[in-house]
Scaffold this active site. Structure first.
Site, PDB file in Angstrom:
ATOM      1  N   TYR A   9       0.707  -1.069   0.090  1.00  0.00           N
ATOM      2  CA  TYR A   9      -0.064   0.148  -0.022  1.00  0.00           C
ATOM      3  C   TYR A   9       0.794   1.163  -0.097  1.00  0.00           C
ATOM      4  CZ  TYR A   9      -3.554   3.430   1.214  1.00  0.00           C
ATOM      5  OH  TYR A   9      -4.304   4.414   1.087  1.00  0.00           O
TER       6      TYR A   9
ATOM      7  N   LYS B  14       1.224   3.976  -2.978  1.00  0.00           N
ATOM      8  CA  LYS B  14       0.820   5.663  -2.899  1.00  0.00           C
ATOM      9  C   LYS B  14       2.013   6.403  -3.199  1.00  0.00           C
ATOM     10  CE  LYS B  14      -3.475   5.241  -1.997  1.00  0.00           C
ATOM     11  NZ  LYS B  14      -4.499   5.656  -3.344  1.00  0.00           N
TER      12      LYS B  14
END
Length: 233
Positions: free
Chosen positions: A156, A160
């Site tokens: 994750y 990002k």
């Protein structure tokens, strides 16, 4: 009336963003992987829905064709759809998990931009907001005083960070558009979980998203902002 499309708009941050933009007089389309859930959310919001799965090239292209036929242009694209990958620990990380997270969070944005840039180019003032996270900020995750520095989520967080670079490169390559990244912070959505981590409600998390979506011709491009303003890359 300016026209906005929000991916992953049937729930969470996407839903709350749609609600706020509608209240400000924007015409909103919400994208949803499930047509049924999307139609239910659209009925509640009082807007339109388009079936849209950012991991599916054909779905994205069909959504672009739908907006083309209905409107002929798009003024605001909010790339909100994202998944966490379960915040799997680094030790337990697998290639399949990384691929799944990147397919939505990173490649989904590329698919959307590839298909929707021609529609954005028909706008007098095209705007793109990529919903990112402070968990992808090198400045935030290396600062021991931040919450972000306490989180270890390889797939994750790195996805990002990739969103940040996509934002910068698209902003450089498409200078006639305003393209920025927004960090909503930890919010009470199914992406993050419940309020046990002191997360704020989604209605507060959308503040930087809405602010960047509604900028005028003098607004910024190539920035990364949270509810308080500019944050480090």
């Amino acid at each position: 009336m300016r026209i906005a499309l929000i991916t992953g708009g049937n729930k969470g941050l996407g839903f709350e963003t749609a609600k706020e933009l509608i209240s400000q007089g924007y015409k909103v389309y919400i994208g949803s992987r499930s047509s049924e859930r999307g139609q239910e959310a659209a009925a509640e919001l009082g807007c339109s829905c388009v079936q849209l799965d950012v991991t599916d090239e054909q779905s994205v292209q069909q959504a672009a064709q739908f907006i083309q036929e209905k409107e002929g242009r798009l003024d605001i694209l909010i790339n909100n759809a994202g998944i966490s990958g379960g915040f799997t620990t680094t030790r337990d990380m697998t290639m399949d998990i990384v691929k799944e997270v990147y397919n939505t969070n990173v490649f989904g944005i590329v698919r959307m931009m590839t298909s929707f840039v021609p529609l954005l180019e028909q706008s007098e003032q095209p705007v793109v907001v990529n919903v990112s996270s402070g968990l992808g900020s090198f400045g935030m995750v290396t600062n021991p005083e931040t919450m972000e520095s306490k989180v270890n989520s390889l797939a994750y967080c790195s996805s990002k960070s990739a969103v940040s670079m996509l934002t910068l490169q698209y902003a450089k390559g498409l200078p006639d558009m305003k393209i920025n990244a927004a960090d909503p912070g930890a919010t009470n959505t199914d992406l993050v979980g419940d309020a046990s981590n002191n997360a704020k409600p989604a209605s507060e998390g959308v503040i930087p998203i809405v602010r960047l979506a509604t900028i005028d011709a003098n607004g910024p491009t190539g920035t990364f902002e949270d509810g308080n303003g500019i944050i480090p890359w």
